[in-house]
Design a protein around this motif. Structure first.
Motif, PDB file in Angstrom:
ATOM      1  N   VAL A 100       2.704  10.389  11.064  1.00 46.61           N
ATOM      2  CA  VAL A 100       3.267   9.232  10.358  1.00 46.61           C
ATOM      3  C   VAL A 100       3.182   9.383   8.842  1.00 46.61           C
ATOM      4  O   VAL A 100       3.582   8.481   8.113  1.00 46.61           O
ATOM      5  CB  VAL A 100       2.556   7.920  10.773  1.00 46.61           C
ATOM      6  CG1 VAL A 100       2.765   7.632  12.242  1.00 46.61           C
ATOM      7  CG2 VAL A 100       1.079   7.960  10.420  1.00 46.61           C
ATOM      8  N   GLU A 101       2.683  10.520   8.367  1.00 50.02           N
ATOM      9  CA  GLU A 101       2.473  10.653   6.921  1.00 50.02           C
ATOM     10  C   GLU A 101       3.773  10.538   6.145  1.00 50.02           C
ATOM     11  O   GLU A 101       3.819   9.906   5.079  1.00 50.02           O
ATOM     12  CB  GLU A 101       1.787  11.987   6.623  1.00 50.02           C
ATOM     13  CG  GLU A 101       1.083  12.028   5.262  1.00 50.02           C
ATOM     14  CD  GLU A 101       2.023  12.345   4.113  1.00 50.02           C
ATOM     15  OE1 GLU A 101       1.729  11.944   2.974  1.00 50.02           O
ATOM     16  OE2 GLU A 101       3.059  12.996   4.359  1.00 50.02           O
ATOM     17  N   GLU A 102       4.845  11.106   6.668  1.00 46.52           N
ATOM     18  CA  GLU A 102       6.129  10.991   5.973  1.00 46.52           C
ATOM     19  C   GLU A 102       6.588   9.540   5.929  1.00 46.52           C
ATOM     20  O   GLU A 102       7.107   9.070   4.911  1.00 46.52           O
ATOM     21  CB  GLU A 102       7.184  11.858   6.660  1.00 46.52           C
ATOM     22  CG  GLU A 102       8.518  11.868   5.920  1.00 46.52           C
ATOM     23  CD  GLU A 102       9.517  12.824   6.537  1.00 46.52           C
ATOM     24  OE1 GLU A 102      10.693  12.773   6.143  1.00 46.52           O
ATOM     25  OE2 GLU A 102       9.118  13.629   7.416  1.00 46.52           O
ATOM     26  N   ASP A 103       6.389   8.810   7.030  1.00 48.54           N
ATOM     27  CA  ASP A 103       6.744   7.388   7.039  1.00 48.54           C
ATOM     28  C   ASP A 103       5.887   6.600   6.056  1.00 48.54           C
ATOM     29  O   ASP A 103       6.351   5.616   5.465  1.00 48.54           O
ATOM     30  CB  ASP A 103       6.564   6.810   8.446  1.00 48.54           C
ATOM     31  CG  ASP A 103       7.572   7.363   9.434  1.00 48.54           C
ATOM     32  OD1 ASP A 103       8.742   7.539   9.051  1.00 48.54           O
ATOM     33  OD2 ASP A 103       7.188   7.620  10.594  1.00 48.54           O
ATOM     34  N   MET A 104       4.645   7.015   5.869  1.00 48.71           N
ATOM     35  CA  MET A 104       3.754   6.319   4.945  1.00 48.71           C
ATOM     36  C   MET A 104       4.233   6.422   3.500  1.00 48.71           C
ATOM     37  O   MET A 104       3.849   5.618   2.654  1.00 48.71           O
ATOM     38  CB  MET A 104       2.329   6.884   5.065  1.00 48.71           C
ATOM     39  CG  MET A 104       1.612   6.453   6.337  1.00 48.71           C
ATOM     40  SD  MET A 104       0.135   7.443   6.738  1.00 48.71           S
ATOM     41  CE  MET A 104      -0.799   7.369   5.213  1.00 48.71           C
ATOM     42  N   ARG A 105       5.096   7.378   3.218  1.00 50.05           N
ATOM     43  CA  ARG A 105       5.598   7.568   1.859  1.00 50.05           C
ATOM     44  C   ARG A 105       6.796   6.670   1.537  1.00 50.05           C
ATOM     45  O   ARG A 105       7.245   6.622   0.400  1.00 50.05           O
ATOM     46  CB  ARG A 105       6.023   9.025   1.652  1.00 50.05           C
ATOM     47  CG  ARG A 105       4.889  10.041   1.738  1.00 50.05           C
ATOM     48  CD  ARG A 105       5.452  11.452   1.772  1.00 50.05           C
ATOM     49  NE  ARG A 105       4.417  12.463   1.889  1.00 50.05           N
ATOM     50  CZ  ARG A 105       4.039  13.268   0.899  1.00 50.05           C
ATOM     51  NH1 ARG A 105       4.624  13.168  -0.282  1.00 50.05           N
ATOM     52  NH2 ARG A 105       3.101  14.165   1.081  1.00 50.05           N
ATOM     53  N   ASP A 106       7.339   5.992   2.540  1.00 48.49           N
ATOM     54  CA  ASP A 106       8.533   5.164   2.337  1.00 48.49           C
ATOM     55  C   ASP A 106       8.115   3.708   2.157  1.00 48.49           C
ATOM     56  O   ASP A 106       7.751   3.035   3.124  1.00 48.49           O
ATOM     57  CB  ASP A 106       9.469   5.291   3.536  1.00 48.49           C
ATOM     58  CG  ASP A 106      10.787   4.546   3.333  1.00 48.49           C
ATOM     59  OD1 ASP A 106      10.906   3.807   2.331  1.00 48.49           O
ATOM     60  OD2 ASP A 106      11.691   4.700   4.168  1.00 48.49           O
ATOM     61  N   PRO A 107       8.172   3.186   0.932  1.00 48.16           N
ATOM     62  CA  PRO A 107       7.705   1.820   0.687  1.00 48.16           C
ATOM     63  C   PRO A 107       8.721   0.734   1.023  1.00 48.16           C
ATOM     64  O   PRO A 107       8.480  -0.443   0.761  1.00 48.16           O
ATOM     65  CB  PRO A 107       7.420   1.834  -0.818  1.00 48.16           C
ATOM     66  CG  PRO A 107       8.412   2.801  -1.372  1.00 48.16           C
ATOM     67  CD  PRO A 107       8.587   3.864  -0.316  1.00 48.16           C
ATOM     68  N   LEU A 140       0.824  -1.208   0.000  1.00 46.52           N
ATOM     69  CA  LEU A 140       0.000   0.000   0.000  1.00 46.52           C
ATOM     70  C   LEU A 140       0.862   1.262   0.000  1.00 46.52           C
ATOM     71  O   LEU A 140       0.523   2.261  -0.647  1.00 46.52           O
ATOM     72  CB  LEU A 140      -0.926   0.001   1.216  1.00 46.52           C
ATOM     73  CG  LEU A 140      -2.081  -1.006   1.186  1.00 46.52           C
ATOM     74  CD1 LEU A 140      -2.847  -0.972   2.499  1.00 46.52           C
ATOM     75  CD2 LEU A 140      -3.019  -0.725   0.018  1.00 46.52           C
ATOM     76  N   LYS A 141       1.971   1.226   0.704  1.00 45.75           N
ATOM     77  CA  LYS A 141       2.851   2.392   0.738  1.00 45.75           C
ATOM     78  C   LYS A 141       3.484   2.647  -0.630  1.00 45.75           C
ATOM     79  O   LYS A 141       3.685   3.801  -1.030  1.00 45.75           O
ATOM     80  CB  LYS A 141       3.932   2.198   1.804  1.00 45.75           C
ATOM     81  CG  LYS A 141       3.381   2.271   3.227  1.00 45.75           C
ATOM     82  CD  LYS A 141       4.403   1.870   4.261  1.00 45.75           C
ATOM     83  CE  LYS A 141       5.489   2.899   4.383  1.00 45.75           C
ATOM     84  NZ  LYS A 141       6.374   2.622   5.540  1.00 45.75           N
ATOM     85  N   LYS A 142       3.784   1.581  -1.336  1.00 41.64           N
ATOM     86  CA  LYS A 142       4.316   1.741  -2.689  1.00 41.64           C
ATOM     87  C   LYS A 142       3.273   2.385  -3.600  1.00 41.64           C
ATOM     88  O   LYS A 142       3.582   3.291  -4.393  1.00 41.64           O
ATOM     89  CB  LYS A 142       4.741   0.378  -3.238  1.00 41.64           C
ATOM     90  CG  LYS A 142       5.416   0.444  -4.598  1.00 41.64           C
ATOM     91  CD  LYS A 142       5.904  -0.931  -5.031  1.00 41.64           C
ATOM     92  CE  LYS A 142       6.627  -0.858  -6.371  1.00 41.64           C
ATOM     93  NZ  LYS A 142       7.124  -2.209  -6.789  1.00 41.64           N
TER      94      LYS A 142
END
Length: 502
Positions: free
Chosen positions: A246-253, A121-123
């Motif tokens: 956590v939005e920035e972490d959500m961008r790291d797949p 999902l992050k990807k």
């Protein structure tokens, strides 16, 4: 074989020789667990001593930021090493990077399905954000991915997504923290419409016992969850979840940050331990701050900010990881477990000796020489010519737990000279040859004669896979001896050593 208690400074050679006594025969392999050998050598180290060694070898200053990459998930094997690392920072920070979803030897450190779904999902999320500039309508997909990621963080399992995964009839199909399967419809602001749609979908899903609707505010970075089971005009708010932190972490797949895991516990299916929490508490007990995240690529640790040093926690992959760090230009000092603590093993293969007093038991010193000393003592005591092997963990994978039991560097920690010169164990694929010759119509006697001739000529191209004899014997000894609680530190293997190896 049982012995009496073996304590520090005992004569391990004399104890083993007396234990095997006159029962021993020429050609036997006497296997002794490394635990009692190390104890007899007084091979112990305190966390304070280890912390001082780590600090000196990595040149850590007070308040240092230290990374520990790919540690084994084990209270017995690694927790005190981690506490010493925390102590070495003198009030600094320890960043732990777990492999995912398993450690090097197969211990589960995060739920595999959670990890697979989240990284996928992050990807998708990252790709949608990158493409959104030209196609604003992608926000519709983005809101569904955001809802799934945020709810997953709060204990919801993502079962299907109609548009993203091509499965299910709802925007998202979830299993909530209570175990109920439910359709989830996602909207920006049309709550009542989403509630009605979710309630209607529930009627078409026999397995569903709940229904939810969610609004996503991409600007304020919040997700609001509603109970849609009744389809009422004024649905109850079930949860309000800001996700800005956590939005920035959500961008790291490629990684999963600890904040993304939320308050959920990922307990090891066998030990019941949540290693993320255990290691965080261990670091705090060592007087440092803790950061924990999960990633497969060891170099991801450099994305976590400035570091003063790196400890590679792997046992078997340590050299490859070291080469990886060096090939990409290690920016700070990097050490492996065998480089911290006293030689020859450092703290690789160490165990907890006393958890409360923070004391480790190390692997034996000069184990080959000790094996030779035991062999000589048996020769003097029993007049028998044997070989001696000091064994650690066996090299086998438990089919029930999926854990690769070898947490020591090798199954055979030390061995007498005769074992060190034995060639790889090979042989004929006997079961195949017997079947083949029998199907060719040969008699029992003819089959036996053919096999005898084949053995004399040496193994052929369909022989058994060559194995290191010492590793095989050490693994066998570990399996037979069981844990230290069994009180059987000696295993005698008879009839296994090939005559040409002596």
């Amino acid at each position: 074989m049982r012995t009496g208690l073996i304590l520090p400074n005992d004569d391990i050679a004399a104890i083993v020789a007396d234990a095997v006594g006159d029962w021993i025969e020429d050609g036997d392999i006497v296997c002794v667990t490394e635990a009692v050998v190390a104890r007899s050598q007084n091979r112990y180290m305190s966390c304070r001593e280890l912390a001082d060694d780590i600090r000196a070898k990595l040149d850590l200053k007070p308040g240092a930021r230290l990374a520990v990459v790919s540690p084994i998930a084990s209270r017995n094997r690694f927790a005190l090493v981690l506490r010493a690392a925390a102590m070495a920072t003198r009030g600094g920070t320890v960043v732990v990077q777990f492999s995912l979803p398993y450690d090097e030897v197969g211990n589960q450190v995060i739920d595999p399905e959670f990890a697979r779904t989240r990284l996928r999902l992050k990807k998708v999320y990252k790709s949608l954000l990158e493409a959104r500039g030209n196609t604003p309508h992608l926000n519709i997909l983005i809101r569904e991915v955001v809802a799934a990621l945020v709810l997953q963080q709060h204990g919801f399992q993502i079962l299907a997504m109609r548009k993203i995964m091509g499965r299910g009839i709802a925007d998202v199909t979830v299993r909530d923290p209570g175990g109920a399967v439910a359709p989830l419809e996602v909207t920006f602001s049309e709550v009542e419409k989403a509630v009605r749609q979710a309630a209607a979908l529930k009627a078409d899903m026999p397995e569903a016992t709940r229904a939810y609707a969610a609004t996503v505010d991409l600007a304020r970075r919040t997700v609001t969850l509603y109970d849609a089971a009744t389809g009422g005009a004024e649905p109850a708010v079930v949860g309000f979840y800001p996700y800005g932190d956590v939005e920035e972490d959500m961008r790291d797949p490629e990684a999963i940050a600890e904040a993304e895991v939320g308050e959920g516990a990922f307990r090891h299916p066998i030990t019941g331990v949540d290693y993320r929490r255990l290691y965080r508490e261990t670091i705090l007990a060592g007087g440092a701050q803790a950061e924990v995240f999960f990633a497969e690529n060891p170099l991801k640790v450099y994305d976590r900010g400035y570091l003063d040093g790196v400890i590679l926690g792997e046992v078997h992959g340590r050299e490859a990881s070291r080469e990886l760090f060096l090939s990409f230009g290690a920016r700070v000092p990097v050490v492996t477990l065998d480089e911290i603590g006293p030689p020859p093993w450092g703290v690789i293969g160490s165990n907890v000796s006393n958890y409360d007093e923070c004391r480790l038991k190390l692997l034996p010193e000069d184990a080959d020489a000790t094996a030779e000393a035991i062999r000589r003592a048996i020769r003097e005591r029993s007049r028998k010519d044997v070989e001696v092997l000091i064994f650690g963990d066996g090299a086998y994978k438990d089919p029930d737990t999926g854990i690769y039991e070898l947490a020591d560097p090798y199954p055979a920690i030390g061995q007498s000279e005769g074992l060190r010169t034995v060639r790889l164990r090979t042989g004929l694929k006997l079961k195949m040859h017997v079947d083949t010759l029998y199907q060719q119509g040969l008699s029992r006697e003819e089959i036996a004669s053919r096999l005898s001739g084949a053995r004399s000529a040496g193994a052929d191209e369909v022989g058994t896979t060559p194995r290191n004899l010492s590793s095989l014997v050490a693994t066998l000894a570990d399996l037979v001896a069981g844990s230290a609680d069994a009180g059987t530190p000696i295993v005698v293997v008879r009839g296994y050593l090939p005559s040409e190896g002596r």
